[in-house]
Design a protein around this motif. Structure first.
Motif, PDB file in Angstrom:
ATOM      1  N   ALA A  51      -8.320  -1.709  -2.515  1.00  0.00           N
ATOM      2  CA  ALA A  51      -8.560  -3.154  -2.375  1.00  0.00           C
ATOM      3  C   ALA A  51      -9.726  -3.538  -3.271  1.00  0.00           C
ATOM      4  O   ALA A  51     -10.718  -2.806  -3.343  1.00  0.00           O
ATOM      5  CB  ALA A  51      -8.866  -3.500  -0.928  1.00  0.00           C
ATOM      6  N   ASP A  99       1.554  -5.836  -6.366  1.00  0.00           N
ATOM      7  CA  ASP A  99       0.266  -6.018  -5.693  1.00  0.00           C
ATOM      8  C   ASP A  99       0.348  -7.241  -4.783  1.00  0.00           C
ATOM      9  O   ASP A  99       1.277  -8.047  -4.881  1.00  0.00           O
ATOM     10  CB  ASP A  99      -0.855  -6.253  -6.709  1.00  0.00           C
ATOM     11  CG  ASP A  99      -1.244  -5.010  -7.489  1.00  0.00           C
ATOM     12  OD1 ASP A  99      -0.852  -3.901  -7.089  1.00  0.00           O
ATOM     13  OD2 ASP A  99      -1.942  -5.160  -8.517  1.00  0.00           O
ATOM     14  N   LEU A 131     -10.878  -2.388   4.093  1.00  0.00           N
ATOM     15  CA  LEU A 131      -9.777  -1.553   3.605  1.00  0.00           C
ATOM     16  C   LEU A 131     -10.294  -0.359   2.821  1.00  0.00           C
ATOM     17  O   LEU A 131      -9.850   0.772   3.030  1.00  0.00           O
ATOM     18  CB  LEU A 131      -8.821  -2.387   2.744  1.00  0.00           C
ATOM     19  CG  LEU A 131      -8.063  -3.495   3.470  1.00  0.00           C
ATOM     20  CD1 LEU A 131      -7.228  -4.309   2.486  1.00  0.00           C
ATOM     21  CD2 LEU A 131      -7.187  -2.926   4.584  1.00  0.00           C
ATOM     22  N   LEU A 187       0.821  -1.209   0.000  1.00  0.00           N
ATOM     23  CA  LEU A 187       0.000   0.000   0.000  1.00  0.00           C
ATOM     24  C   LEU A 187       0.859   1.264   0.000  1.00  0.00           C
ATOM     25  O   LEU A 187       0.546   2.238  -0.692  1.00  0.00           O
ATOM     26  CB  LEU A 187      -0.951  -0.014   1.197  1.00  0.00           C
ATOM     27  CG  LEU A 187      -2.017  -1.115   1.175  1.00  0.00           C
ATOM     28  CD1 LEU A 187      -2.694  -1.250   2.529  1.00  0.00           C
ATOM     29  CD2 LEU A 187      -3.041  -0.861   0.070  1.00  0.00           C
ATOM     30  N   LEU A 227      -8.318   2.711   1.300  1.00  0.00           N
ATOM     31  CA  LEU A 227      -7.152   1.963   0.822  1.00  0.00           C
ATOM     32  C   LEU A 227      -7.566   1.139  -0.398  1.00  0.00           C
ATOM     33  O   LEU A 227      -8.675   0.601  -0.440  1.00  0.00           O
ATOM     34  CB  LEU A 227      -6.616   1.061   1.933  1.00  0.00           C
ATOM     35  CG  LEU A 227      -6.157   1.802   3.195  1.00  0.00           C
ATOM     36  CD1 LEU A 227      -5.849   0.815   4.310  1.00  0.00           C
ATOM     37  CD2 LEU A 227      -4.947   2.671   2.887  1.00  0.00           C
ATOM     38  N   ASP A 264       2.062   2.348  -3.436  1.00  0.00           N
ATOM     39  CA  ASP A 264       0.984   2.630  -4.400  1.00  0.00           C
ATOM     40  C   ASP A 264       0.515   1.387  -5.141  1.00  0.00           C
ATOM     41  O   ASP A 264       0.162   1.440  -6.316  1.00  0.00           O
ATOM     42  CB  ASP A 264       1.401   3.720  -5.397  1.00  0.00           C
ATOM     43  CG  ASP A 264       1.586   5.069  -4.720  1.00  0.00           C
ATOM     44  OD1 ASP A 264       0.798   5.372  -3.807  1.00  0.00           O
ATOM     45  OD2 ASP A 264       2.522   5.791  -5.094  1.00  0.00           O
ATOM     46  N   ARG A 265       0.508   0.262  -4.447  1.00  0.00           N
ATOM     47  CA  ARG A 265      -0.038  -0.959  -5.002  1.00  0.00           C
ATOM     48  C   ARG A 265      -1.343  -1.283  -4.292  1.00  0.00           C
ATOM     49  O   ARG A 265      -1.761  -0.592  -3.382  1.00  0.00           O
ATOM     50  CB  ARG A 265       0.970  -2.105  -4.884  1.00  0.00           C
ATOM     51  CG  ARG A 265       2.187  -1.914  -5.786  1.00  0.00           C
ATOM     52  CD  ARG A 265       1.771  -1.875  -7.245  1.00  0.00           C
ATOM     53  NE  ARG A 265       2.867  -1.717  -8.162  1.00  0.00           N
ATOM     54  CZ  ARG A 265       3.105  -0.612  -8.873  1.00  0.00           C
ATOM     55  NH1 ARG A 265       2.346   0.451  -8.721  1.00  0.00           N
ATOM     56  NH2 ARG A 265       4.103  -0.571  -9.728  1.00  0.00           N
ATOM     57  N   LYS A 266      -1.997  -2.340  -4.726  1.00  0.00           N
ATOM     58  CA  LYS A 266      -3.321  -2.652  -4.209  1.00  0.00           C
ATOM     59  C   LYS A 266      -3.395  -4.088  -3.697  1.00  0.00           C
ATOM     60  O   LYS A 266      -2.524  -4.902  -3.979  1.00  0.00           O
ATOM     61  CB  LYS A 266      -4.382  -2.413  -5.273  1.00  0.00           C
ATOM     62  CG  LYS A 266      -4.252  -3.286  -6.504  1.00  0.00           C
ATOM     63  CD  LYS A 266      -5.207  -2.822  -7.594  1.00  0.00           C
ATOM     64  CE  LYS A 266      -4.879  -3.469  -8.928  1.00  0.00           C
ATOM     65  NZ  LYS A 266      -3.560  -3.118  -9.450  1.00  0.00           N
ATOM     66  N   ILE A 267      -4.473  -4.329  -2.991  1.00  0.00           N
ATOM     67  CA  ILE A 267      -4.776  -5.657  -2.473  1.00  0.00           C
ATOM     68  C   ILE A 267      -5.912  -6.230  -3.311  1.00  0.00           C
ATOM     69  O   ILE A 267      -6.975  -5.618  -3.435  1.00  0.00           O
ATOM     70  CB  ILE A 267      -5.196  -5.593  -0.984  1.00  0.00           C
ATOM     71  CG1 ILE A 267      -4.208  -4.788  -0.132  1.00  0.00           C
ATOM     72  CG2 ILE A 267      -5.424  -6.999  -0.433  1.00  0.00           C
ATOM     73  CD1 ILE A 267      -2.798  -5.296  -0.130  1.00  0.00           C
TER      74      ILE A 267
END
Length: 197
Positions: free
Chosen positions: A78, A113, A65, A40, A76, A43-46
């Motif tokens: 997600a 990610d 999230l 996170l 966040l 700058d990545r995602k879940i």
């Protein structure tokens, strides 16, 4: 056995499984939260997925999230891959159910990610395919499993994390998955936002 005794047994079994999981999984849960926070912060995602009741766990994580857990804070990134019924049914109809999570990962997933998978059994070919595709895109895996999840366990690499609940019961495994998901959300909020005014 009376109905109340059955209730007592359900509670007792659930509590015992949670205590066993705490003893075995505390360090892994901490590490999983740190990996998610690192993604996170970069700058990545879940991304998250699961079948049946495990889909509910996946959606719980993404909701906590993206919206909030126990405090107001920024959203966040997600995505629960279990929620778009038009896409899910189109992929199932046009290709196969095995592709239902891997196709979205191909289009949405980026290197760095994190894919969080949930399964409480061993019949999850779509989760297995999602893991294979995630690996091909340099996406790390946090996999929630149970004692009957050998196929999924066998696909994970040293770079991935397996949070394996010490229970052969699908229901007990699901209950612990929900608790650990809530723990992760608390740990993520703590690491990212405890310094906020």
């Amino acid at each position: 056995m009376t109905l109340q005794n059955r209730i007592i047994n359900q509670f007792t079994d659930s509590i015992q499984t949670k205590q066993d999981a705490l003893g075995e999984l505390c360090e892994l849960i901490e590490l999983a939260s740190q990996r998610m926070v690192s993604a996170l912060l970069n700058d990545r995602k879940i991304l998250t997925c699961g079948n049946g009741r495990s889909a509910a766990s996946a959606q719980l994580l993404s909701s906590n999230l993206m919206n909030h857990f126990e405090r107001d804070r920024p959203s966040l990134p997600a995505i629960a891959l279990t929620t778009d019924t038009t896409t899910l049914t189109a992929i199932t109809n046009d290709y196969s159910y095995e592709e239902v999570f891997s196709k979205p990962i191909r289009s949405l997933g980026q290197s760095g990610d994190v894919l969080v998978t949930y399964t409480d059994g061993n019949h999850s070919s779509n989760i297995a395919k999602a893991i294979v595709i995630a690996h091909s895109k340099d996406i790390s895996i946090i996999s929630f499993t149970g004692e009957k999840s050998e196929v999924i366990s066998g696909l994970l690499t040293e770079r991935d994390l397996e949070i394996r609940v010490p229970s052969g019961s699908a229901i007990r495994t699901f209950e612990v998955h929900v608790l650990i998901t809530n723990c992760l959300c608390d740990l993520i909020d703590h690491q990212l936002f405890d310094g906020m005014g």
